[in-house]
Design a protein around this motif. Sequence first.
Motif, PDB file in Angstrom:
ATOM      1  N   MET A 126       7.463   9.585  21.869  1.00 24.59           N
ATOM      2  CA  MET A 126       7.680   8.268  21.271  1.00 24.59           C
ATOM      3  C   MET A 126       8.635   7.435  22.125  1.00 24.59           C
ATOM      4  O   MET A 126       8.414   6.252  22.354  1.00 24.59           O
ATOM      5  CB  MET A 126       8.252   8.411  19.860  1.00 24.59           C
ATOM      6  CG  MET A 126       7.298   9.038  18.874  1.00 24.59           C
ATOM      7  SD  MET A 126       5.803   8.074  18.619  1.00 24.59           S
ATOM      8  CE  MET A 126       6.468   6.740  17.671  1.00 24.59           C
ATOM      9  N   LYS A 127       9.693   8.058  22.625  1.00 28.19           N
ATOM     10  CA  LYS A 127      10.667   7.336  23.427  1.00 28.19           C
ATOM     11  C   LYS A 127      10.023   6.826  24.719  1.00 28.19           C
ATOM     12  O   LYS A 127      10.273   5.703  25.138  1.00 28.19           O
ATOM     13  CB  LYS A 127      11.848   8.239  23.733  1.00 28.19           C
ATOM     14  CG  LYS A 127      13.007   7.521  24.368  1.00 28.19           C
ATOM     15  CD  LYS A 127      14.242   8.384  24.393  1.00 28.19           C
ATOM     16  CE  LYS A 127      15.405   7.593  24.951  1.00 28.19           C
ATOM     17  NZ  LYS A 127      16.637   8.353  24.939  1.00 28.19           N
ATOM     18  N   LEU A 128       9.189   7.649  25.336  1.00 28.98           N
ATOM     19  CA  LEU A 128       8.504   7.215  26.554  1.00 28.98           C
ATOM     20  C   LEU A 128       7.586   6.029  26.273  1.00 28.98           C
ATOM     21  O   LEU A 128       7.529   5.085  27.061  1.00 28.98           O
ATOM     22  CB  LEU A 128       7.678   8.370  27.135  1.00 28.98           C
ATOM     23  CG  LEU A 128       8.419   9.308  28.070  1.00 28.98           C
ATOM     24  CD1 LEU A 128       7.496  10.458  28.491  1.00 28.98           C
ATOM     25  CD2 LEU A 128       8.931   8.586  29.287  1.00 28.98           C
TER      26      LEU A 128
ATOM     27  N   PHE B 288       6.498   0.361  26.895  1.00 24.54           N
ATOM     28  CA  PHE B 288       6.137  -0.903  26.258  1.00 24.54           C
ATOM     29  C   PHE B 288       7.169  -1.980  26.579  1.00 24.54           C
ATOM     30  O   PHE B 288       6.818  -3.103  26.926  1.00 24.54           O
ATOM     31  CB  PHE B 288       6.023  -0.714  24.744  1.00 24.54           C
ATOM     32  CG  PHE B 288       5.739  -1.988  24.000  1.00 24.54           C
ATOM     33  CD1 PHE B 288       4.469  -2.537  24.029  1.00 24.54           C
ATOM     34  CD2 PHE B 288       6.732  -2.641  23.292  1.00 24.54           C
ATOM     35  CE1 PHE B 288       4.193  -3.716  23.348  1.00 24.54           C
ATOM     36  CE2 PHE B 288       6.473  -3.824  22.622  1.00 24.54           C
ATOM     37  CZ  PHE B 288       5.200  -4.362  22.652  1.00 24.54           C
ATOM     38  N   THR B 289       8.448  -1.632  26.475  1.00 27.16           N
ATOM     39  CA  THR B 289       9.488  -2.623  26.731  1.00 27.16           C
ATOM     40  C   THR B 289       9.526  -3.002  28.208  1.00 27.16           C
ATOM     41  O   THR B 289       9.885  -4.125  28.547  1.00 27.16           O
ATOM     42  CB  THR B 289      10.877  -2.125  26.286  1.00 27.16           C
ATOM     43  OG1 THR B 289      11.138  -0.885  26.913  1.00 27.16           O
ATOM     44  CG2 THR B 289      10.941  -1.965  24.782  1.00 27.16           C
ATOM     45  N   ALA B 290       9.171  -2.096  29.086  1.00 29.69           N
ATOM     46  CA  ALA B 290       9.168  -2.411  30.513  1.00 29.69           C
ATOM     47  C   ALA B 290       8.088  -3.434  30.845  1.00 29.69           C
ATOM     48  O   ALA B 290       8.206  -4.171  31.817  1.00 29.69           O
ATOM     49  CB  ALA B 290       8.954  -1.136  31.319  1.00 29.69           C
TER      50      ALA B 290
ATOM     51  N   ALA C 200      13.360 -11.083  33.658  1.00 29.08           N
ATOM     52  CA  ALA C 200      14.729 -10.754  34.031  1.00 29.08           C
ATOM     53  C   ALA C 200      14.767 -10.003  35.361  1.00 29.08           C
ATOM     54  O   ALA C 200      15.638 -10.237  36.192  1.00 29.08           O
ATOM     55  CB  ALA C 200      15.383  -9.936  32.939  1.00 29.08           C
ATOM     56  N   ALA C 201      13.813  -9.115  35.573  1.00 30.15           N
ATOM     57  CA  ALA C 201      13.757  -8.355  36.824  1.00 30.15           C
ATOM     58  C   ALA C 201      13.422  -9.267  37.997  1.00 30.15           C
ATOM     59  O   ALA C 201      13.886  -9.055  39.124  1.00 30.15           O
ATOM     60  CB  ALA C 201      12.724  -7.241  36.707  1.00 30.15           C
ATOM     61  N   ALA C 202      12.635 -10.305  37.770  1.00 29.22           N
ATOM     62  CA  ALA C 202      12.248 -11.229  38.830  1.00 29.22           C
ATOM     63  C   ALA C 202      13.444 -12.059  39.309  1.00 29.22           C
ATOM     64  O   ALA C 202      13.492 -12.464  40.457  1.00 29.22           O
ATOM     65  CB  ALA C 202      11.137 -12.138  38.342  1.00 29.22           C
TER      66      ALA C 202
END
Length: 53
Positions: free
Chosen positions: A32-34, A39-41, A49-51
Motif C-alpha cells: 500500500m505504501k509503495l 501515485f504521489t510521485a 515542484a521537481a521541474a
Amino acid sequence: MALPPGLYSGKSSLALMARASAFGMGLVYGTMKLKVLKFTAKSPKVVEAAAHH
C-alpha cells in the motif's frame, strides 16, 4: 535479539500464527505504501515542484 530458550522457544502454534500474521500485515502495508508513493510521485504538483529545482 535472541531471548534465552527457557523464556520463549518460538515453536508454539500461537507464536507461529503471530509471526505469519505480522509478516502478512507487513507485506500489505509495504504494498500500500509503495502504491501511495508511486501515485504521489505522478501527481502534477510533485512533477511541477521537481521541474523548478
